[in-house]
Write a protein that holds these residues in place. Structure first.
Motif, mmCIF file in Angstrom:
data_model
loop_
_atom_site.group_PDB
_atom_site.id
_atom_site.type_symbol
_atom_site.label_atom_id
_atom_site.label_comp_id
_atom_site.label_asym_id
_atom_site.label_seq_id
_atom_site.Cartn_x
_atom_site.Cartn_y
_atom_site.Cartn_z
ATOM 1 N N ASN A 57 0.828 -1.210 0.000
ATOM 2 C CA ASN A 57 0.000 0.000 0.000
ATOM 3 C C ASN A 57 0.859 1.256 0.000
ATOM 4 N N GLN A 76 -5.990 4.811 -2.680
ATOM 5 C CA GLN A 76 -6.541 4.317 -1.419
ATOM 6 C C GLN A 76 -7.210 2.962 -1.641
ATOM 7 N N PRO A 86 -12.753 4.841 0.173
ATOM 8 C CA PRO A 86 -11.688 4.112 0.892
ATOM 9 C C PRO A 86 -12.233 3.338 2.088
ATOM 10 N N LYS A 118 -10.929 0.994 5.639
ATOM 11 C CA LYS A 118 -9.823 0.755 6.556
ATOM 12 C C LYS A 118 -9.766 -0.729 6.869
ATOM 13 N N VAL A 121 -9.974 0.381 -1.647
ATOM 14 C CA VAL A 121 -11.437 0.483 -1.657
ATOM 15 C C VAL A 121 -12.123 -0.889 -1.575
ATOM 16 N N TYR A 165 -7.662 -0.258 -5.710
ATOM 17 C CA TYR A 165 -7.323 1.080 -5.224
ATOM 18 C C TYR A 165 -8.009 2.122 -6.102
ATOM 19 N N ASN A 166 -8.351 3.263 -5.518
ATOM 20 C CA ASN A 166 -9.006 4.319 -6.279
ATOM 21 C C ASN A 166 -7.991 5.316 -6.850
#
Length: 625
Positions: free
Chosen positions: A222, A268, A292, A294, A270, A263-264
């Motif tokens: 990430n 982030q 996004p 967590k 998603v 990822y967007n």
């Protein structure tokens, strides 16, 4: 538009089985209305194939599957990783040139794109040659291709282009290591593959990977994708698809967790697959919001537990059947107890043959622990006393004047070679090595005794991690005391039943638990720390902080005395070097850390040696004391 990420279990060396899985996932994605499906890197033959990559017949066989997969692409774009060969050119080793490649087919045709590469093909740009990775040994990179053809790398990093319905789409494909760009240089700056694809018009990017699991790998990945975003100044939706399953390099068993992720445009997370180490078809509708999420990281011990279970289960594919028994010596110590419990969780009690092999030095306490443990696991424990064999061996070897250590090793070798390995041979089974990373590092093992077998489930666990995993099993998995709490120390490493090989009267393991574990962690870390640094930390009063251990532990072992500290440090470093010959003959270890013994840490047999800098620091420390 619907995009599917096929987090498939890749079986190394079994291309037909993998092809059938590719077909199955493709049919499912098509039925669910997907326009694109992406598979992992080297999903046809597997990634860790060692020098099988040098066999032309094998390589030609893998290449033949490209035509078969192309035929599956009716009404759906298929992106996947496999081998590409160029028979007209030589590789760096003088053999046929090979590329770790990505392919893209649609309606049985390769997808077009700008640039000099063949249609429907991209080439892995960044080839890792560290840890267990040997891409540089076997494959030609995109940067080398560019040099060979007098082409600019950025001109080759072009997105594929096609039309779905009335919409023209352009997407990039990169392969695994290509996202770890900061470690590779091109014209004086990092070679950011994603950046080049975006600058050349990619609307979204697929990263197809065969990325082994280690704890914390997801956070590192990430971070790299965030770095790519910052370096580029903008980003596009990013689809990371990884395989699951177990592969090996001969000296290590390597687990793949999947953890396929979307990822967007801000890099982030998603969406992710639901479960690690599990096959899954992750389907994403591009019209859906890319908000996004967590993701809570797994506790390190729980994650390593899952990885060990996966590694054990993967032995079925490595061995080619799921019927063989595991032969495990259960001594009453914590290492063999944990190994038996992990086997139980991985394959069940029907495939475990437990053996207790006592001699005169084995206490009644450990014999009872072995019996109680196997009883709770529902194992039929075979108790085979070895004292008679020990006496016979001692008599046969008497004329050679064996010392005390030799007599201890005779017991271990009888257990490992004469009994357990023969039971494994008779039952067509697999013998386990129960040693932990600290014992393996220090050579506190007997070659052909406990250094034996086909798999070392605990070989990349420090002894402190063995204690933690045993506690985890009792509390979280069994919800009762299966591994006796008496074998697990308190926070000060005080034991009710101290670790012992039980090869002589009142024997106790010589390791300074907690402290030696921390040293081994530092000495074997990917960013290795040497003895010189340890002395500097000690002299600067930073050692405990750097090792994350309490000051009281150092004092308890008498290491606040510089002479004791130096003697102990040289015992540890000397033992590690003298034990290389054992490690290069040891069974495969399941990789759980960023630096595991086996093929991850590559060692030569060399004499113990200390640098001038070390000797000067040692002199200063002893003079100061």
């Amino acid at each position: 538009m619907k995009i599917a990420l096929a987090q498939m279990r890749v079986i190394a060396g079994q291309p037909w089985k993998n092809f059938e899985k590719i077909k199955q996932f493709t049919d499912e994605a098509r039925q669910k209305g997907c326009q694109i499906i992406a598979f992992p890197e080297m999903c046809v033959g597997g990634y860790l194939l060692a020098d099988r990559w040098t066999e032309d017949a094998w390589c030609n066989h893998l290449v033949s599957f490209n035509d078969r997969i192309r035929e599956l692409s009716e009404d759906i774009i298929i992106i996947y990783g496999n081998l590409l060969v160029d028979r007209s050119r030589k590789n760096k080793d003088g053999r046929m040139r090979k590329y770790n490649a990505g392919f893209a087919f649609y309606n049985r045709k390769p997808l077009p794109r700008a640039g000099a590469l063949p249609e429907g093909v991209t080439i892995k740009s960044l080839l890792p040659s560290y840890r267990i990775f040997d891409d540089e040994r076997y494959f030609y990179s995109l940067t080398e291709y560019a040099c060979d053809t007098n082409t600019q790398v950025e001109d080759l990093l072009q997105p594929f282009q096609t039309t779905i319905g009335n919409e023209v789409i352009r997407f990039g494909v990169e392969i695994c290591e290509d996202l770890w760009f900061n470690d590779y240089r091109y014209r004086g700056e990092p070679l950011n593959i994603s950046k080049r694809l975006i600058e050349n018009g990619a609307q979204f990017i697929f990263n197809i990977s065969s990325s082994p699991w280690t704890h914390g790998k997801d956070r590192a990945r990430n971070n790299r994708i965030q770095e790519s975003f910052r370096d580029t100044g903008r980003f596009v939706p990013f689809y990371y698809v990884n395989c699951t399953g177990v592969q090996n390099n001969g000296k290590n068993i390597v687990v793949f967790d999947g953890d396929s992720t979307i990822y967007n445009e801000k890099a982030q997370v998603v969406r992710t697959c639901n479960k690690l180490f599990t096959e899954e078809l992750l389907i994403h509708d591009t019209d859906a919001a890319l908000n996004p999420i967590k993701k809570e990281p797994l506790d390190a011990i729980k994650a390593k537990y899952l990885a060990v279970i996966e590694g054990i289960r993967g032995m079925d594919e490595i061995m080619g059947n799921d019927r063989f028994p595991y032969i495990v010596g259960v001594s009453g110590g914590i290492d063999s107890a944990l190994t038996a419990c992990l086997l139980y969780q991985a394959v069940g009690n029907k495939r475990i043959v437990a053996c207790n092999l006592p001699a005169k030095y084995n206490s009644q306490i450990t014999r009872e622990i072995a019996a109680n443990l196997t009883g709770k696991l529902g194992l039929n424990m075979h108790c085979i006393p070895i004292e008679e064999m020990v006496n016979v061996n001692n008599r046969l070897l008497e004329s050679f004047n064996p010392g005390e250590l030799n007599r201890e090793n005779i017991q271990a070798k009888i257990r490992g070679t004469s009994i357990l390995s023969n039971i494994a041979g008779i039952l067509n089974g697999v013998m386990t090595c129960n040693g932990n990373k600290v014992e393996i590092a220090l050579g506190y093992t007997t070659l052909y005794g406990d250094v034996n077998g086909a798999i070392a489930p605990l070989g990349d666990l420090l002894k402190t991690e063995v204690f933690e995993m045993a506690s985890f099993l009792n509390r979280e998995i069994f919800s009762e005391e299966v591994i006796p709490w008496a074998l697990i120390p308190d926070e000060s490493f005080q034991f009710k039943v101290a670790p012992s090989a039980e090869l002589r009267e009142n024997q106790v393991d010589p390791m300074k638990w907690g402290y030696h574990d921390a040293l081994i962690r530092m000495f074997t870390d990917y960013q290795k720390t040497g003895a010189e640094t340890i002395i500097r930390w000690y002299m600067d009063g930073e050692l405990c902080k750097r090792l994350s251990i309490p000051e009281t532990l150092l004092k308890r072992y008498g290491l606040d005395d510089p002479r004791v500290f130096i003697d102990d440090l040289e015992w540890v470093t000397g033992s590690i070097q003298r034990a290389v010959y054992k490690r290069i003959q040891s069974p495969p270890i399941i990789i759980l850390s960023k630096s595991s013994y086996g093929y991850d840490i590559r060692e030569s047999q060399l004499p113990v040696y200390y640098t001038d800098s070390y000797n000067e620091l040692k002199k200063q420390l002893l003079e100061r004391s």
